[in-house]
Enzyme design. Structure first.
Site, PDB file in Angstrom:
ATOM      1  N   ALA A  75       0.626  -1.207  -0.015  1.00  0.00           N
ATOM      2  CA  ALA A  75       0.088  -0.092   0.115  1.00  0.00           C
ATOM      3  C   ALA A  75       0.344   1.236  -0.534  1.00  0.00           C
ATOM      4  O   ALA A  75       1.426   1.900   1.134  1.00  0.00           O
ATOM      5  CB  ALA A  75      -0.647   0.209   1.695  1.00  0.00           C
ATOM      6  N   TYR A  79      -2.549   3.999  -1.932  1.00  0.00           N
ATOM      7  CA  TYR A  79      -3.353   3.177  -1.958  1.00  0.00           C
ATOM      8  C   TYR A  79      -3.717   2.113  -0.538  1.00  0.00           C
ATOM      9  O   TYR A  79      -4.322   1.543   0.344  1.00  0.00           O
ATOM     10  CB  TYR A  79      -2.839   1.954  -2.608  1.00  0.00           C
ATOM     11  N   ASP A 164      -3.412  -8.021  -3.622  1.00  0.00           N
ATOM     12  CA  ASP A 164      -3.314  -6.413  -3.916  1.00  0.00           C
ATOM     13  C   ASP A 164      -4.315  -6.477  -3.472  1.00  0.00           C
ATOM     14  O   ASP A 164      -5.116  -6.625  -2.384  1.00  0.00           O
ATOM     15  CB  ASP A 164      -4.567  -6.727  -5.139  1.00  0.00           C
ATOM     16  N   ASP A 166      -5.901  -3.339  -3.095  1.00  0.00           N
ATOM     17  CA  ASP A 166      -7.355  -1.991  -3.750  1.00  0.00           C
ATOM     18  C   ASP A 166      -8.980  -3.582  -4.174  1.00  0.00           C
ATOM     19  O   ASP A 166      -9.265  -3.613  -4.779  1.00  0.00           O
ATOM     20  CB  ASP A 166      -7.581  -1.356  -4.417  1.00  0.00           C
ATOM     21  N   HIS A 186      -8.169 -15.116 -14.259  1.00  0.00           N
ATOM     22  CA  HIS A 186      -8.952 -13.515 -14.132  1.00  0.00           C
ATOM     23  C   HIS A 186     -10.033 -13.412 -14.231  1.00  0.00           C
ATOM     24  O   HIS A 186     -10.742 -14.014 -15.213  1.00  0.00           O
ATOM     25  CB  HIS A 186      -7.719 -12.450 -15.072  1.00  0.00           C
ATOM     26  N   THR A 198      -5.174 -11.158 -23.366  1.00  0.00           N
ATOM     27  CA  THR A 198      -4.536  -9.821 -22.873  1.00  0.00           C
ATOM     28  C   THR A 198      -2.792 -10.555 -22.762  1.00  0.00           C
ATOM     29  O   THR A 198      -2.270  -9.861 -22.160  1.00  0.00           O
ATOM     30  CB  THR A 198      -4.591  -9.358 -22.182  1.00  0.00           C
ATOM     31  N   GLU A 256       1.997  -9.012 -14.682  1.00  0.00           N
ATOM     32  CA  GLU A 256       0.836  -9.822 -14.564  1.00  0.00           C
ATOM     33  C   GLU A 256       1.368 -11.195 -15.937  1.00  0.00           C
ATOM     34  O   GLU A 256       1.100 -12.356 -16.275  1.00  0.00           O
ATOM     35  CB  GLU A 256      -0.291  -8.835 -14.796  1.00  0.00           C
TER      36      GLU A 256
END
Ligand code: UDP
Ligand code: MN
Length: 307
Positions: A75, A79, A164, A166, A186, A198, A256
């Protein structure tokens, strides 16, 4: 043990086998399994969905093992605002009843909220330098995790998850998620054909995956496994990203993309369904029957240090 069971007269080993048979029989009569989703990969790794495991049984198996789950979260900058919900909801849903050690990396220790932790739940705050680009913050996690595992975790943890910040927990995330090498599918790509994934498509990047290759598209927001396997993962991704930097190229989705490349050649031993990291906008899917962890909605332009 059933009252009328003659096996109670026998020696403990036989009784124990009998117990096991009872557990297995109960387990099977529970009609576990899903027909609307794949719950195993072509290399026979389980894909964890609600309805594919018995949480009471699996808890009792891992309870005997006295395990610690290290959990890393970063963080930096704005964040830190996500920490309170992340930690409070984790205390409610994440490996409840098991020993968890959060390792929190931040550039502003004074902004870390005071969240009451349960028994055998620990939080260590570690200071890291601020950075100007969110992409650098996100990618730098690989090297910091690599060093954390090398320098500190060996004697204190059995498994590690890297999440993560968030995000917020809404449902059980428990020991069913543990494995040697664990990736999370994902949430935008679990029900689309491979050509939509992607992946990095430029051969100049170390994260390159050619068309027609790749099994799943994994999120960079949650992964984990044994210390040894996650150490190898983070070290490899860090090395590959450094080669990209030397060649003045940055993979399309940063670490990623490198994680997806890694998982292509180092197959995860367990996959978690998008229940384990759902989307940041409310959108239901017939296949996702429980949301365990979800990205929270955020205004990227407002929270990130750059665009
Ligand atoms: N992060 C941070 N400060 C920032 C940007 C990113 O701490 O200014 C960390 C944080 O842990 C965040 C992760 O890096 O969850 C990945 O970044 P982000 O969530 O913005 O990526 P997204 O999930 O939107 O692709
Ligand atoms: Mn995120």
């Amino acid at each position: 043990m059933d009252g009328d069971c003659c096996l109670t007269m026998l020696n403990p080993a036989v009784v124990s086998i009998h117990n096991c048979v009872l557990v297995c029989r109960n387990h099977l009569t529970g009609n576990l399994g899903r027909t609307d989703v794949a719950s195993v990969t072509p290399w026979l790794a389980p894909i964890v969905w609600e309805g594919t495991f018995d949480s009471t049984l699996i808890d009792s198996i891992y309870k005997q093992q006295n395990i610690t789950i290290a959990t890393t979260v970063f963080a930096l900058g704005k964040y830190t605002r996500f920490l309170k919900d992340f930690l409070e909801s984790a205390e409610e849903h994440y490996f409840v009843g098991f020993r968890v050690h959060y390792h929190l990396f931040t550039d502003q220790a004074e902004e870390v909220p005071n969240v009451k932790l349960g028994q055998e739940r620990y939080l260590t705050v570690k200071k890291v330098p601020s950075m100007n680009r969110w992409q650098d913050i996100s990618m730098s996690r690989m090297e910091i995790l690599e060093k954390l595992i090398e320098n500190e975790l060996a004697s204190e943890a059995d498994y590690i998850f890297c999440l993560d910040v968030d995000t917020k927990f809404y449902g059980r995330w428990g020991v069913e998620s543990l494995g040697r090498l664990v990736g999370v599918i994902h949430p935008w790509f679990f029900n689309v054909p491979r050509f939509i994934f992607t992946y990095e498509r430029r051969p100049e990047s170390q994260a390159y995956i050619p068309a027609g290759e790749g099994d799943y598209y994994f999120t960079g927001a949650a992964f984990g496994g044994s210390l040894e396997d996650v150490h190898h993962l983070t070290k490899t991704c860090r090395e590959q990203m450094n080669i990209d930097i030397a060649n003045s190229i940055e993979a399309i989705w940063h670490e990623e993309s490198h994680l997806n490349k890694y998982f292509l050649y180092n197959k995860p031993s367990k996959l978690l369904s998008p229940e384990y990291l759902w989307r940041d906008i409310s959108m239901s899917s017939g296949q996702v029957k429980i949301i365990r962890l979800s990205h929270v909605a955020k205004n990227n332009a407002e929270v990130r240090p750059n665009l």
